[in-house]
Design an enzyme around this catalytic site. Structure first.
Site, PDB file in Angstrom:
ATOM      1  N   GLU A  61       0.821  -1.214   0.000  1.00 21.88           N
ATOM      2  CA  GLU A  61       0.000   0.000   0.000  1.00 21.88           C
ATOM      3  C   GLU A  61       0.853   1.261   0.000  1.00 21.88           C
ATOM      4  O   GLU A  61       1.961   1.279   0.526  1.00 21.88           O
ATOM      5  CB  GLU A  61      -0.869   0.015   1.267  1.00 21.88           C
ATOM      6  CG  GLU A  61      -1.802  -1.169   1.305  1.00 21.88           C
ATOM      7  CD  GLU A  61      -2.604  -1.257   2.593  1.00 21.88           C
ATOM      8  OE1 GLU A  61      -2.932  -2.376   2.996  1.00 21.88           O
ATOM      9  OE2 GLU A  61      -2.879  -0.198   3.189  1.00 21.88           O
ATOM     10  N   CYS A  87       3.226   8.306   1.345  1.00 19.43           N
ATOM     11  CA  CYS A  87       3.746   7.322   2.292  1.00 19.43           C
ATOM     12  C   CYS A  87       3.918   6.008   1.525  1.00 19.43           C
ATOM     13  O   CYS A  87       2.955   5.527   0.921  1.00 19.43           O
ATOM     14  CB  CYS A  87       2.713   7.201   3.412  1.00 19.43           C
ATOM     15  SG  CYS A  87       3.014   5.884   4.554  1.00 19.43           S
ATOM     16  N   CYS A 114       5.657  -7.444   7.299  1.00 15.81           N
ATOM     17  CA  CYS A 114       6.751  -6.991   8.172  1.00 15.81           C
ATOM     18  C   CYS A 114       7.017  -8.056   9.221  1.00 15.81           C
ATOM     19  O   CYS A 114       6.077  -8.623   9.788  1.00 15.81           O
ATOM     20  CB  CYS A 114       6.376  -5.674   8.838  1.00 15.81           C
ATOM     21  SG  CYS A 114       7.698  -5.008   9.884  1.00 15.81           S
ATOM     22  N   CYS A 138       4.605  -5.585  15.308  1.00 14.24           N
ATOM     23  CA  CYS A 138       3.995  -4.735  16.340  1.00 14.24           C
ATOM     24  C   CYS A 138       2.495  -5.037  16.381  1.00 14.24           C
ATOM     25  O   CYS A 138       1.836  -5.006  15.336  1.00 14.24           O
ATOM     26  CB  CYS A 138       4.224  -3.256  16.021  1.00 14.24           C
ATOM     27  SG  CYS A 138       5.955  -2.866  15.756  1.00 14.24           S
ATOM     28  N   CYS A 145      -0.362  -2.881  14.702  1.00 15.38           N
ATOM     29  CA  CYS A 145      -0.148  -2.505  13.304  1.00 15.38           C
ATOM     30  C   CYS A 145      -0.687  -3.599  12.390  1.00 15.38           C
ATOM     31  O   CYS A 145      -0.386  -4.779  12.574  1.00 15.38           O
ATOM     32  CB  CYS A 145       1.349  -2.295  13.091  1.00 15.38           C
ATOM     33  SG  CYS A 145       1.817  -2.175  11.348  1.00 15.38           S
ATOM     34  N   CYS A 166      -1.102   2.077   7.258  1.00 17.57           N
ATOM     35  CA  CYS A 166      -0.699   1.207   6.148  1.00 17.57           C
ATOM     36  C   CYS A 166      -0.766  -0.259   6.523  1.00 17.57           C
ATOM     37  O   CYS A 166      -0.424  -0.642   7.616  1.00 17.57           O
ATOM     38  CB  CYS A 166       0.696   1.585   5.683  1.00 17.57           C
ATOM     39  SG  CYS A 166       0.616   2.258   4.040  1.00 17.57           S
TER      40      CYS A 166
HETATM   41  N1  SAH Z   1       8.310  -0.092  10.179  1.00 18.01           N
HETATM   42  C1  SAH Z   1       8.566   1.286  10.292  1.00 18.01           C
HETATM   43  C2  SAH Z   1       7.884   2.134   9.246  1.00 18.01           C
HETATM   44  C3  SAH Z   1       6.498   1.748   8.873  1.00 18.01           C
HETATM   45  S1  SAH Z   1       5.278   1.877  10.164  1.00 18.01           S
HETATM   46  C4  SAH Z   1       8.225   1.789  11.683  1.00 18.01           C
HETATM   47  O1  SAH Z   1       7.587   1.065  12.445  1.00 18.01           O
HETATM   48  O2  SAH Z   1       8.634   2.896  11.998  1.00 18.01           O
HETATM   49  C5  SAH Z   1       5.045   3.653  10.136  1.00 18.01           C
HETATM   50  C6  SAH Z   1       4.374   4.221  11.372  1.00 18.01           C
HETATM   51  O3  SAH Z   1       2.993   3.845  11.438  1.00 18.01           O
HETATM   52  C7  SAH Z   1       5.037   3.744  12.652  1.00 18.01           C
HETATM   53  O4  SAH Z   1       5.349   4.851  13.474  1.00 18.01           O
HETATM   54  C8  SAH Z   1       3.955   2.896  13.240  1.00 18.01           C
HETATM   55  O5  SAH Z   1       4.080   2.817  14.610  1.00 18.01           O
HETATM   56  C9  SAH Z   1       2.688   3.577  12.777  1.00 18.01           C
HETATM   57  N2  SAH Z   1       1.486   2.742  12.923  1.00 18.01           N
HETATM   58  C10 SAH Z   1       1.357   1.431  12.638  1.00 18.01           C
HETATM   59  N3  SAH Z   1       0.099   0.999  12.926  1.00 18.01           N
HETATM   60  C11 SAH Z   1      -0.575   2.070  13.401  1.00 18.01           C
HETATM   61  C12 SAH Z   1      -1.907   2.260  13.876  1.00 18.01           C
HETATM   62  N4  SAH Z   1      -2.774   1.245  13.930  1.00 18.01           N
HETATM   63  N5  SAH Z   1      -2.256   3.492  14.264  1.00 18.01           N
HETATM   64  C13 SAH Z   1      -1.370   4.526  14.216  1.00 18.01           C
HETATM   65  N6  SAH Z   1      -0.100   4.417  13.805  1.00 18.01           N
HETATM   66  C14 SAH Z   1       0.308   3.183  13.388  1.00 18.01           C
HETATM   67 FE1  SF4 Z   2       6.503  -3.371  11.042  1.00 16.09          FE
HETATM   68 FE2  SF4 Z   2       4.172  -2.190  11.517  1.00 16.09          FE
HETATM   69 FE3  SF4 Z   2       5.944  -2.480  13.479  1.00 16.09          FE
HETATM   70 FE4  SF4 Z   2       6.444  -0.730  11.474  1.00 16.09          FE
HETATM   71  S1  SF4 Z   2       4.784  -0.618  12.981  1.00 16.09           S
HETATM   72  S2  SF4 Z   2       7.860  -2.234  12.382  1.00 16.09           S
HETATM   73  S3  SF4 Z   2       5.484  -1.832   9.776  1.00 16.09           S
HETATM   74  S4  SF4 Z   2       4.912  -4.146  12.383  1.00 16.09           S
END
Ligand code: SAH
Ligand code: SF4
Length: 404
Positions: A108, A127, A134, A138, A141, A358
């Site tokens: 995406e 973005c 990934c 997390c 996410c 995303c």
């Molecule tokens: N993997 C990298 C970059 C992609 S994620 C990272 O984690 O930094 C980009 C951002 O989106 C990160 O700061 C992540 O914490 C945030 N993010 C992911 N899921 C989210 C959610 N459900 N609500 C708000 N922010 C989110």
């Molecule tokens: Fe991976 Fe999502 Fe964690 Fe970023 S926030 S490191 S994309 S699992």
């Protein structure tokens, strides 16, 4: 505790073996022509067409003789995105691109339009994704929930940019900012991400200034060090989410490999070496990482740093028991940080209705996990966050594929 990471054994090859032209080193493209007895300037014609924003197929590169177009298309792909679905929301201000790659993987990108304000010009921020899925996992996410599929090729990263640039070009507009905040952990696909950044930066290719490019990481310390050694290239954003290890172990599982002190030390070294401020991202999750204790811990951690903190209300993700923190709680958290002299902003989410965090759309397309799996996942997260709030550290190892 297990975080339900569905791990693939390793990267798979894309099913189309032809490299994408946008990811090719300009010297290699020139050699393709000179090897065939053609002048090197032909490569420039192709490159100009690739990056012009006006051309969406090799057939439309009219400067190139048709006798050269066919053999070039046989060996290289003009576009590595097999198909793109665009969903528009926020009254046209947010456009989400769901891209299908040649092997069927879905990634995406999100294009956000910001109107001109008194002190800032109109902005168009894209973005982009660096991996399909990934490995970090997390739990808040949607991409983390998908697990890891594979690294994106350099051209697959760049073609997301070209797709958005072409959409903007129709209205005579240009991308002003690019952020690696889509699917995937950019620092775990760093060679390709750096090659992509070089193309984006190159005045003869995309030509976007380094200050307009942000790379976000969940805290891959060796990757941060590599970026530091390269010097001031772009803005580094670190997804912090918590200043206490017990909680960050749950929210960002690679914290078990590189704990907070190592991440923040590497980020500080980056700020000192490059003179660029570090941006910390904190996804605000109600009752999980937004307590007074967490705000004070973050204030202590970052006091005196050349840093900026962005508080982002969590976008609701299916299959988690968590929600965004209430606005009043986020405001209070921000005040605690500001009282410690830390510059803090609150970012409002865009495109919630089309899943702009995303990975959400791709996760939906991946299909529903079974009801018992969802129930188990929710129960584990509730137990894990409660244990973390009591200060108990996880005994689980870091997820596979994130250390070395
Ligand atoms: N993997 C990298 C970059 C992609 S994620 C990272 O984690 O930094 C980009 C951002 O989106 C990160 O700061 C992540 O914490 C945030 N993010 C992911 N899921 C989210 C959610 N459900 N609500 C708000 N922010 C989110
Ligand atoms: Fe991976 Fe999502 Fe964690 Fe970023 S926030 S490191 S994309 S699992």
């Amino acid at each position: 505790m297990t975080l339900d990471v569905q791990q693939d054994p390793g990267p798979r090859a894309t099913s189309d073996p032809r490299p994408g032209i946008s990811g090719l080193d300009p010297a290699l493209l020139a050699r393709w022509f000179t090897d065939r007895g053609e002048p090197a300037y032909r490569a420039r014609q192709v490159s100009d067409a690739i990056w012009s924003g006006a051309t969406d197929s090799l057939d439309a590169v009219l400067t190139l003789p048709s006798a050269l177009r066919a053999p070039l298309a046989e060996e290289m792909r003009f576009d590595t995105l097999a198909d793109t679905e665009v969903l528009v929301t926020d009254g046209g201000e947010t456009e989400k691109g769901l891209h299908r790659l040649s092997d069927g993987a879905l990634v995406e990108s999100v294009l956000m339009h910001y109107p001109a304000r008194a002190r800032s010009r109109e902005r168009h921020t894209l973005c982009i994704s660096s991996q399909a899925g990934c490995a970090v996992g997390c739990p808040f996410c949607a991409t983390g929930e998908l697990g890891f599929t594979r690294d994106l090729e350099t051209a697959e990263i760049l073609d997301q940019v070209r797709h958005a640039a072409r959409r903007l070009h129709v209205d005579g507009r240009r991308l002003t900012n690019i952020v690696f905040m889509g699917m995937g952990e950019p620092l775990l696909n760093l060679d390709r991400v750096l090659a992509a950044v070089e193309a984006l930066n190159d005045p003869k290719r995309f030509g976007l200034g380094a200050r307009h490019i942000t790379i976000s990481t969940s805290g891959v310390v060796p990757g941060i060090r590599r970026l530091t050694a390269l010097g001031p290239q772009f803005t580094l954003a670190v997804s912090l989410h918590a200043a206490r290890d017990a909680l960050r172990d749950v929210l960002v599982p690679l914290n078990r490999r590189w704990p907070i002190v190592e991440v923040v030390t590497a980020a500080r070294e980056h700020a000192v070496a490059t003179g660029r401020r570090i941006s910390y991202e904190v996804t605000m999750i109600g009752g999980v990482n937004d307590t007074d204790i967490d705000a004070l811990a973050m204030a202590d951690l970052l006091r005196g740093d050349h840093a900026h903190v962005n508080l982002i209300p969590m976008n609701p993700v299916a299959h988690t028991p968590w929600q965004a923190s209430p606005m009043a709680v986020i405001d209070a958290f921000a005040s605690t940080l500001r009282d410690a002299g830390i510059e803090t902003t609150i970012r409002h989410n865009r495109g919630q209705e089309i899943g702009a965090a995303c990975g959400q759309l791709a996760a939906e397309r991946a299909g529903e996990p079974s009801a018992p799996t969802v129930a188990r996942r929710r129960a584990l997260l509730v137990t894990a966050s409660a244990a973390a709030l009591r200060g108990e550290r996880s005994r689980e190892p870091a997820p596979d594929g994130v250390g070395e």
